[in-house]
Write a protein that holds these residues in place. Sequence first.
Motif, mmCIF file in Angstrom:
data_model
loop_
_atom_site.group_PDB
_atom_site.id
_atom_site.type_symbol
_atom_site.label_atom_id
_atom_site.label_comp_id
_atom_site.label_asym_id
_atom_site.label_seq_id
_atom_site.Cartn_x
_atom_site.Cartn_y
_atom_site.Cartn_z
ATOM 1 N N THR A 154 -0.198 -4.148 2.078
ATOM 2 C CA THR A 154 0.393 -4.031 3.407
ATOM 3 C C THR A 154 -0.735 -3.702 4.377
ATOM 4 N N GLY A 155 -0.645 -4.172 5.602
ATOM 5 C CA GLY A 155 -1.706 -3.935 6.586
ATOM 6 C C GLY A 155 -2.460 -5.214 6.862
ATOM 7 N N SER A 156 -3.709 -5.095 7.256
ATOM 8 C CA SER A 156 -4.530 -6.263 7.574
ATOM 9 C C SER A 156 -4.856 -7.055 6.314
ATOM 10 N N HIS A 157 -5.335 -8.277 6.500
ATOM 11 C CA HIS A 157 -5.769 -9.087 5.358
ATOM 12 C C HIS A 157 -6.864 -8.324 4.595
ATOM 13 N N PRO A 158 -6.746 -8.218 3.255
ATOM 14 C CA PRO A 158 -7.752 -7.447 2.500
ATOM 15 C C PRO A 158 -9.174 -7.904 2.827
ATOM 16 N N PHE B 182 -10.717 -1.976 -12.628
ATOM 17 C CA PHE B 182 -10.719 -3.354 -12.118
ATOM 18 C C PHE B 182 -11.200 -3.384 -10.675
ATOM 19 N N HIS B 183 -11.826 -4.493 -10.314
ATOM 20 C CA HIS B 183 -12.076 -4.784 -8.902
ATOM 21 C C HIS B 183 -11.214 -5.986 -8.562
ATOM 22 N N ILE B 184 -10.283 -5.798 -7.659
ATOM 23 C CA ILE B 184 -9.330 -6.876 -7.349
ATOM 24 C C ILE B 184 -9.712 -7.471 -5.998
ATOM 25 N N ASP B 185 -10.170 -8.732 -6.050
ATOM 26 C CA ASP B 185 -10.675 -9.357 -4.825
ATOM 27 C C ASP B 185 -9.566 -9.982 -3.980
ATOM 28 N N ILE B 186 -8.563 -10.533 -4.687
ATOM 29 C CA ILE B 186 -7.568 -11.299 -3.940
ATOM 30 C C ILE B 186 -6.174 -10.718 -4.167
ATOM 31 N N VAL C 280 -10.062 1.761 -1.602
ATOM 32 C CA VAL C 280 -9.469 0.602 -0.942
ATOM 33 C C VAL C 280 -9.904 0.694 0.526
ATOM 34 N N SER C 281 -10.062 -0.444 1.152
ATOM 35 C CA SER C 281 -10.507 -0.456 2.555
ATOM 36 C C SER C 281 -9.502 0.280 3.451
ATOM 37 N N SER C 282 -9.957 0.812 4.529
ATOM 38 C CA SER C 282 -9.046 1.535 5.436
ATOM 39 C C SER C 282 -8.129 0.583 6.201
ATOM 40 N N LYS C 283 -8.373 -0.741 6.086
ATOM 41 C CA LYS C 283 -7.562 -1.685 6.864
ATOM 42 C C LYS C 283 -6.283 -2.143 6.138
#
Length: 529
Positions: free
Chosen positions: A78-82, A120-124, A147-150
């Motif tokens: 939820t939020g901006s595009h990862p 894990f690193h989840i890119d998409i 996780v990014s703040s966006k």
Amino acid sequence: MDNKSCVRNNEIFIEKAKALFPKLRKTEVFPVGNVRESLKTEIFSKTDLTGPLGTGESLLLDFGDHQVGYLTLKLGYTGSHPDAPVWLRVRFAERLQELKEDVNAYHGWISKGWIQSEEFHIDILPTVIKMPRRYAFRYVLLEVLDVSSKFQLIVDEVFCTAVTSADDVLLQLFNNGSSEDAVLDRIACRTLHECMQTVFEDGPKRDRRLWIGDLRLQALANYETYRQNDMVKSCLYLFAGSTLADGRVSACIFLEPEIEADDTVMFDYSLFFIAALRDYYEATGDLETVRELYPTALRQWQLAQTNFDETGVIRDSDVMGWCFVDWDLHLNKQASAQGIYLYCSRALLELTKTLDGDKGQGNTENDPSVCLKITSENIQRLIDDLELDLEKKTKAAKAYFYDSVSGVMVSGVSRQISYASQAWMVLGGAADASILENVERIPAAHKMVTPYMYHHYIEALICAGEKKKALDLLRNYWGGMVNEGADTFWELYNPENPQESPYGGSIVNSYCHAWSCGPAYFLRKYAHN
Ligand code: RAM
């Protein structure tokens, strides 16, 4: 020297074993909920499956009972595009307390690789992650390490594809006991169920393979419950099909990438092949299998002879693990080893007498290391040899290990007194019930720590005519694990030290360990008749 060069395979036996491998049954299991009350305030910041997760937040899922299987995670955001990968950790636990332990604080002597934790690193996103490894657990903890703040992570769905070869339709009803006995039986059956995979595994968390000491007790419980006897047969053929070069049965077998005996051997574990074959015959009457596997059984008895001195007393050893008995590095094994030898020799005598009624039918071509053709003459010679040997070594056991002052068996140069030594001497037929009573009056006597050793002690009490005492002990000991919240029974349980681990840290202990499924065997076989 690599393992392969010291292993000898019998392809005919291995093919027979493989042909009997059971089918694995798959079921999708969903979490019954999040753990809200017990631990969340201490270590978990979020318990809402649908709520978005930010950095440092986590979600603890409860699958309601012990599971063995593969995890699928459906994730969104939820939020901006990862704009950066989600860094996620997934931890699995058979008991909640495993999650309180610090993975990095474990410095024990078996591999950290057993600890059920992945990152894990989840890119998409959105995505579906199917975790490739099989896990054993009731609880799953998802921790967002960053996780990014966006944007924030959303956990849309989590499920486990549970696997077992146990067929619940076959499970015999248990309907005679008290409600407490029914609980012990249910948990024991669940323990067995979870360990029934392609083979009878020792524990689905660790070591996930076929060990013979474990197999024997699982098989006994299986005869009273699932009765999937072909699985036992398959496991016996595996042990006979991959041995060490001298024909010694290994302590355990690896299935992959190909079937191969481990180079670990233990005096008692090799001998238990004989007892497991005898039990299998008693349960099934399958004489053809006895005929084929008898030479392997006899070979274990022959190889054991080198451990004895000329008076018939087993030599002690300070090599760690020369004989297992119990998960206790301070236990002296000498007297137990003598008792185990006598117990397995009696089992071999029973098998030999069975073949005696079957003169001339034997097929020993599959094992060239045993120069034996089963004819009436050499079967009779074997029976005579076994009887003479039993007489000599039973006498030696009584003379060498019995201490008339304390009225118990002592073991090793330090004359250690333990419950294990008494149990095995009774089971081996070298002592009567009195030593089991006398040991209780010796507070310093070395106690037992695993359900495996308790199983044998209970068997010894029954063999000595103390059925009530045996069942009381069973209810008390296994009941202790129930009181601690067990969904399945554990590899090790020392009521005096519930945190005990033989490995230098309980995070690698197994909490679903099939050698602890004894209640299903004892309660069904002895409690109501
Ligand atoms: C443990 C295994 C198995 C047991 C051996 C001796 O590590 O899990 O249960 O048979 O030790």
